[in-house]
Design a protein around this motif. Structure first.
Motif, PDB file in Angstrom:
ATOM      1  N   PRO A   1     -17.892 -11.512 -24.036  1.00  5.77           N
ATOM      2  CA  PRO A   1     -17.592 -10.064 -24.596  1.00  5.77           C
ATOM      3  C   PRO A   1     -16.986 -10.169 -26.065  1.00  5.77           C
ATOM      4  CG  PRO A   1     -16.955 -10.170 -22.344  1.00  5.77           C
ATOM      5  CD  PRO A   1     -17.589 -11.561 -22.706  1.00  5.77           C
ATOM      6  N   SER A   2     -17.376  -9.241 -26.938  1.00 10.78           N
ATOM      7  CA  SER A   2     -16.978  -9.356 -28.194  1.00 10.78           C
ATOM      8  C   SER A   2     -15.650  -8.655 -28.551  1.00 10.78           C
ATOM      9  CB  SER A   2     -17.954  -8.354 -29.120  1.00 10.78           C
ATOM     10  OG  SER A   2     -17.991  -7.148 -28.635  1.00 10.78           O
ATOM     11  N   ALA A   3     -14.856  -8.151 -27.586  1.00  5.90           N
ATOM     12  CA  ALA A   3     -13.398  -7.690 -27.704  1.00  5.90           C
ATOM     13  C   ALA A   3     -12.475  -8.864 -28.233  1.00  5.90           C
ATOM     14  CB  ALA A   3     -12.834  -7.160 -26.485  1.00  5.90           C
ATOM     15  N   SER A   4     -11.427  -8.434 -29.196  1.00  8.23           N
ATOM     16  CA  SER A   4     -10.548  -9.611 -29.613  1.00  8.23           C
ATOM     17  C   SER A   4      -9.476  -9.459 -28.697  1.00  8.23           C
ATOM     18  CB  SER A   4     -10.268  -9.127 -30.948  1.00  8.23           C
ATOM     19  OG  SER A   4      -9.276  -9.919 -31.572  1.00  8.23           O
ATOM     20  N   TYR A   5      -8.951 -10.693 -28.451  1.00  7.30           N
ATOM     21  CA  TYR A   5      -7.759 -10.920 -27.363  1.00  7.30           C
ATOM     22  C   TYR A   5      -6.686 -11.565 -28.204  1.00  7.30           C
ATOM     23  CZ  TYR A   5     -11.290  -9.511 -23.736  1.00  7.30           C
ATOM     24  OH  TYR A   5     -12.180  -8.747 -23.210  1.00  7.30           O
ATOM     25  N   GLU A   6      -5.636 -11.367 -28.183  1.00  4.17           N
ATOM     26  CA  GLU A   6      -4.409 -11.969 -28.682  1.00  4.17           C
ATOM     27  C   GLU A   6      -4.100 -13.085 -27.735  1.00  4.17           C
ATOM     28  OE1 GLU A   6      -1.657  -8.875 -28.644  1.00  4.17           O
ATOM     29  OE2 GLU A   6      -2.762  -7.774 -30.190  1.00  4.17           O
ATOM     30  N   GLN A   7      -3.676 -14.229 -28.158  1.00  6.11           N
ATOM     31  CA  GLN A   7      -3.455 -15.486 -27.322  1.00  6.11           C
ATOM     32  C   GLN A   7      -1.937 -15.752 -27.630  1.00  6.11           C
ATOM     33  OE1 GLN A   7      -5.946 -18.836 -27.467  1.00  6.11           O
ATOM     34  NE2 GLN A   7      -7.787 -17.683 -26.814  1.00  6.11           N
ATOM     35  N   SER A   8      -1.138 -16.055 -26.834  1.00  5.67           N
ATOM     36  CA  SER A   8       0.271 -16.613 -26.937  1.00  5.67           C
ATOM     37  C   SER A   8       0.523 -17.396 -26.034  1.00  5.67           C
ATOM     38  CB  SER A   8       1.297 -15.404 -26.794  1.00  5.67           C
ATOM     39  OG  SER A   8       1.178 -14.582 -25.620  1.00  5.67           O
TER      40      SER A   8
ATOM     41  N   SER B   1      -3.225  -9.291 -20.029  1.00  4.53           N
ATOM     42  CA  SER B   1      -4.635  -8.986 -19.464  1.00  4.53           C
ATOM     43  C   SER B   1      -4.589 -10.281 -18.563  1.00  4.53           C
ATOM     44  CB  SER B   1      -5.686  -9.131 -20.272  1.00  4.53           C
ATOM     45  OG  SER B   1      -5.677  -8.240 -21.369  1.00  4.53           O
ATOM     46  N   LEU B   2      -4.467 -11.477 -18.882  1.00  7.21           N
ATOM     47  CA  LEU B   2      -4.631 -12.668 -17.789  1.00  7.21           C
ATOM     48  C   LEU B   2      -3.883 -14.036 -18.491  1.00  7.21           C
ATOM     49  CD1 LEU B   2      -6.481 -15.390 -18.685  1.00  7.21           C
ATOM     50  CD2 LEU B   2      -8.296 -13.475 -18.055  1.00  7.21           C
ATOM     51  N   HIS B   3      -3.192 -14.794 -17.477  1.00  7.57           N
ATOM     52  CA  HIS B   3      -2.540 -16.020 -17.656  1.00  7.57           C
ATOM     53  C   HIS B   3      -3.577 -16.986 -17.385  1.00  7.57           C
ATOM     54  CE1 HIS B   3       1.071 -13.397 -17.996  1.00  7.57           C
ATOM     55  NE2 HIS B   3       0.879 -12.973 -16.824  1.00  7.57           N
ATOM     56  N   TYR B   4      -3.507 -18.209 -18.332  1.00 12.47           N
ATOM     57  CA  TYR B   4      -4.360 -19.039 -18.126  1.00 12.47           C
ATOM     58  C   TYR B   4      -3.801 -20.576 -18.153  1.00 12.47           C
ATOM     59  CZ  TYR B   4      -8.361 -22.462 -19.497  1.00 12.47           C
ATOM     60  OH  TYR B   4      -8.996 -23.337 -19.540  1.00 12.47           O
ATOM     61  N   PHE B   5      -4.440 -21.400 -17.347  1.00 13.00           N
ATOM     62  CA  PHE B   5      -4.046 -22.758 -17.345  1.00 13.00           C
ATOM     63  C   PHE B   5      -5.139 -23.730 -17.370  1.00 13.00           C
ATOM     64  CE2 PHE B   5      -0.397 -20.819 -15.536  1.00 13.00           C
ATOM     65  CZ  PHE B   5       0.792 -20.990 -16.443  1.00 13.00           C
ATOM     66  N   GLY B   6      -5.409 -24.545 -18.616  1.00 10.79           N
ATOM     67  CA  GLY B   6      -6.337 -25.361 -18.360  1.00 10.79           C
ATOM     68  C   GLY B   6      -6.338 -26.580 -18.384  1.00 10.79           C
TER      69      GLY B   6
ATOM     70  N   ASP C   1     -19.837 -27.789 -15.294  1.00  8.13           N
ATOM     71  CA  ASP C   1     -18.348 -27.978 -15.422  1.00  8.13           C
ATOM     72  C   ASP C   1     -17.774 -26.593 -15.272  1.00  8.13           C
ATOM     73  OD1 ASP C   1     -17.627 -26.330 -18.066  1.00  8.13           O
ATOM     74  OD2 ASP C   1     -19.099 -27.484 -18.865  1.00  8.13           O
ATOM     75  N   PRO C   2     -16.302 -26.554 -15.136  1.00  2.00           N
ATOM     76  CA  PRO C   2     -15.700 -25.228 -14.839  1.00  2.00           C
ATOM     77  C   PRO C   2     -15.184 -24.338 -15.702  1.00  2.00           C
ATOM     78  CG  PRO C   2     -13.995 -26.975 -14.319  1.00  2.00           C
ATOM     79  CD  PRO C   2     -15.405 -27.704 -15.177  1.00  2.00           C
ATOM     80  N   ASN C   3     -15.648 -24.855 -17.190  1.00  2.00           N
ATOM     81  CA  ASN C   3     -14.741 -24.235 -18.247  1.00  2.00           C
ATOM     82  C   ASN C   3     -15.243 -22.899 -18.897  1.00  2.00           C
ATOM     83  OD1 ASN C   3     -13.238 -26.584 -18.313  1.00  2.00           O
ATOM     84  ND2 ASN C   3     -14.567 -27.730 -19.470  1.00  2.00           N
ATOM     85  N   MET C   4     -15.058 -22.002 -17.816  1.00  2.00           N
ATOM     86  CA  MET C   4     -15.319 -20.394 -18.488  1.00  2.00           C
ATOM     87  C   MET C   4     -13.916 -20.036 -19.313  1.00  2.00           C
ATOM     88  SD  MET C   4     -16.099 -18.944 -14.927  1.00  2.00           S
ATOM     89  CE  MET C   4     -14.670 -19.669 -13.923  1.00  2.00           C
ATOM     90  N   ALA C   5     -14.683 -19.764 -20.800  1.00  2.00           N
ATOM     91  CA  ALA C   5     -13.593 -19.303 -21.630  1.00  2.00           C
ATOM     92  C   ALA C   5     -12.540 -17.963 -20.945  1.00  2.00           C
ATOM     93  CB  ALA C   5     -14.060 -18.790 -23.037  1.00  2.00           C
ATOM     94  N   PRO C   6     -11.360 -18.333 -20.934  1.00  3.44           N
ATOM     95  CA  PRO C   6     -10.392 -17.264 -20.567  1.00  3.44           C
ATOM     96  C   PRO C   6     -10.923 -15.886 -20.890  1.00  3.44           C
ATOM     97  CG  PRO C   6      -9.158 -18.670 -21.790  1.00  3.44           C
ATOM     98  CD  PRO C   6     -10.675 -19.318 -21.744  1.00  3.44           C
ATOM     99  N   GLU C   7     -11.284 -15.594 -22.077  1.00  9.92           N
ATOM    100  CA  GLU C   7     -11.314 -14.309 -22.686  1.00  9.92           C
ATOM    101  C   GLU C   7     -12.559 -13.734 -22.028  1.00  9.92           C
ATOM    102  OE1 GLU C   7     -12.444 -17.299 -26.063  1.00  9.92           O
ATOM    103  OE2 GLU C   7     -11.186 -16.798 -24.365  1.00  9.92           O
ATOM    104  N   SER C   8     -13.376 -14.551 -21.441  1.00 11.35           N
ATOM    105  CA  SER C   8     -14.670 -13.976 -20.714  1.00 11.35           C
ATOM    106  C   SER C   8     -14.567 -13.309 -19.464  1.00 11.35           C
ATOM    107  CB  SER C   8     -15.629 -15.318 -20.698  1.00 11.35           C
ATOM    108  OG  SER C   8     -15.392 -16.094 -19.475  1.00 11.35           O
TER     109      SER C   8
ATOM    110  N   GLY D   1     -19.956  -9.464 -16.768  1.00  8.73           N
ATOM    111  CA  GLY D   1     -20.532  -9.388 -18.111  1.00  8.73           C
ATOM    112  C   GLY D   1     -19.825 -10.593 -19.040  1.00  8.73           C
ATOM    113  N   ALA D   2     -19.531 -11.688 -18.382  1.00  5.82           N
ATOM    114  CA  ALA D   2     -18.881 -12.812 -19.104  1.00  5.82           C
ATOM    115  C   ALA D   2     -19.707 -13.581 -19.859  1.00  5.82           C
ATOM    116  CB  ALA D   2     -18.127 -13.737 -17.991  1.00  5.82           C
TER     117      ALA D   2
END
Length: 542
Positions: free
Chosen positions: A2-9, A33-38, A128-135, A466-467
């Motif tokens: 998706p084309s939305a812009s997300y801030e990462q911190s 929106s979500l927390h991510y650990f990769g 691989d399992p690497n779905m971009a967190p923003e997706s 829609g990822a």
């Protein structure tokens, strides 16, 4: 995506016994929106002398970081070296037993978020399992689906599924766990890691759904079967299973049948057949990962698959399905299943290591995946006992795509469902069947439009909301709202309003975008092929 812009911190987190770690928070207009650990490790590195051996769990005292030096997990899981997209090797690493966590932002419900363990596909040869967190932000913020997604990497191709008498004898000699099915053992450790640790991230360890697409769906079946036959009730983890576009397949090969592939791999790598077992294994473990991948392109039996070891996979698992015992065990543990298909699965399946345009080439290619006796039956069945291309197929590669799709998905799913219903599971309650006759526009960015509603056109677009591409349109979201709500209810463990109530019915998304209950016109065909490959003719019918 998706084309939305997300801030990462940065997202500093105290994971209790796992130590202090740092992940990412994705936000929109300062709202998380979500927390991510990769790339969180779930097992010790399977390298050096541990190549081709079962994974080793992390020690109980293992910490991912300290207060003074937090572990930084903002990237991706390592990718097992693989024969796919070999131009991008930036994430290749044999030390790939790592997982990604995607956690909804906000306050978890009482008891914690449901845990959704997702196994990636790729024919057991790549992926691989690497779905971009923003997706995944739209799924976790716009829809009814609220769960912690645990997505592990695992060993694939020869790294995960090489088997031989040499490896088996070595394991026995060294008094360690027998070898083979290493990729499945990896997945099992990841599932156990999720069960043990998800509560540290506000998850509910008592509410675990295991899901997968394609080879991940086949893996989900193998994990479910393993729990039903090798894990006691008190240690069982899986509450529900989702198999998107795949089936149990056929009884995996024996160790003797795997030996031919091992011998051929050694020959391609220049390892003499007369070498001792110790010499062969020492040389195999010394081959660089890239060399082991390159060698696989020169094998007659190019696909590395499971074997019936009676340790992870029962040598009589198909018999257990046919007898109804598999269904009875599911019923006793109250395990429900979601399993279905896309209309045009074959167009994607014909694209992986496509055979040349001949009878012999198709037969040889199928032998890379299935036991020879199964391939003989398949070729005789589809070609009506001749060596001529059957009517209705454009060429031999087209026939290959249909045979492969029928075995991986369409026909053997139906035989499996039939056996589950015979064993006492209820259609529309215990077994949720589905079919997609429509694809979303965003899929055009990753799968050719002329392939139709083919394998994987539903994964990112429908299930993961829609990822891919530019995401779903407003009209598509309205169309899929009920599908998402039922999916979310299933993962929560709530009652699902699925629709079909007869074994021969499927919930369907029609080509015009409407959802209905479809009378399955492939049911008898599916049972016929199941009987041909997995049972006595006419004895496994409802």
């Amino acid at each position: 995506m998706p084309s939305a812009s997300y801030e990462q911190s940065a997202y500093p987190f105290n994971a209790g016994p796992l130590g202090h770690i740092e992940g990412l928070t994705l936000s929109i207009h300062d709202k998380p929106s979500l927390h991510y650990f990769g790339g969180l490790p779930y097992a010790l590195p399977p390298v050096g002398k541990y190549r081709f051996r079962r994974p080793r769990p992390l020690p109980p005292c293992y910490q991912l970081g300290t207060r003074a030096s937090p572990g930084r997990f903002t990237g991706s899981a390592a990718v097992c070296p693989q024969p796919w997209d070999e131009d991008d090797k930036s994430l290749w690493d044999e030390n790939c037993l790592q997982l990604n966590l995607y956690i909804p932002a906000g306050t978890a419900p009482k008891g914690g978020w449901p845990c959704f363990v997702y196994l990636h596909g790729g024919y057991l040869q790549w992926g691989d399992p690497n779905m971009a967190p923003e997706s995944l932000v739209p799924l976790l913020t716009e829809t009814a689906f609220k769960a912690i997604i645990v997505a592990p990497a695992y060993r694939v191709n020869a790294f995960g599924f090489l088997a031989s008498h040499e490896l088996d004898d070595e394991a026995r000699k060294d008094n360690v766990e027998a070898t083979g099915n290493c990729g499945f053992w990896d997945q099992r450790l990841a599932i156990e890691w999720a069960w043990k640790n998800v509560s540290l991230f506000s998850g509910d360890q008592t509410n675990v759904t295991l899901a997968g697409y394609s080879a991940g769906a086949h893996s989900t079946f193998q994990q479910l079967a393993h729990e039903l036959y090798f894990v006691s009730d008190e240690k069982a983890i899986i509450k529900r299973a989702i198999m998107w576009s795949n089936s149990p397949g056929v009884q995996p090969r024996s160790l003797d049948q795997h030996q031919t592939q091992f011998d051929e791999l050694c020959a391609v790598l220049g390892i003499a057949h007369k070498s001792s077992a110790t010499e062969k294994l020492t040389k195999l473990r010394a081959v660089p990962a890239t060399g082991l991948v390159a060698a696989q392109h020169h094998l007659t039996r190019s696909e590395f698959r499971a074997y019936s070891d009676d340790s992870f996979i029962s040598s009589t698992i198909i018999s257990h399905i046919n007898s109804g015992d598999f269904a009875k065990r599911m019923k006793r543990r109250k395990i429900k299943l979601m399993n279905g298909e896309c209309r045009d699965e074959h167009n994607s399946y014909r694209s992986w290591r496509t055979p040349s345009d001949s009878y012999a080439a198709v037969k040889t290619r199928l032998t890379a995946d299935y036991p020879s006796v199964v391939v003989e039956k398949l070729m005789k069945h589809y070609c009506k006992g001749t060596y001529d291309l059957p009517k209705g197929y454009k060429d031999w590669p087209d026939l290959f795509g249909h045979i492969y799709a029928d075995c991986q998905v369409h026909n053997l799913e139906r035989g499996f469902h039939n056996a589950l219903f015979k064993g006492g599971l209820v259609a529309g309650e215990d077994v949720l069947r589905y079919r997609f006759d429509m694809r979303m526009k965003c899929v055009d960015a990753i799968i050719p439009p002329d392939w139709g509603v083919t394998h994987a056109t539903d994964l990112d677009s429908i299930w993961f909301w829609g990822a891919c591409g530019d995401g779903l349109t407003a009209g598509e979201k309205d169309m899929l709202k009920d599908w998402n709500e039922q999916f979310a209810a299933f993962v929560r463990g709530d009652d699902v309003q699925w629709g079909p109530s007869d074994p021969k019915q499927m919930r369907r998304l029609r080509a015009d975008g409407k959802t209905d209950v479809w009378e399955d016109d492939r049911w008898e065909q599916g049972l016929e092929v199941w009987d041909l490959l997995n049972g006595d003719e006419g004895k496994s019918r409802l």
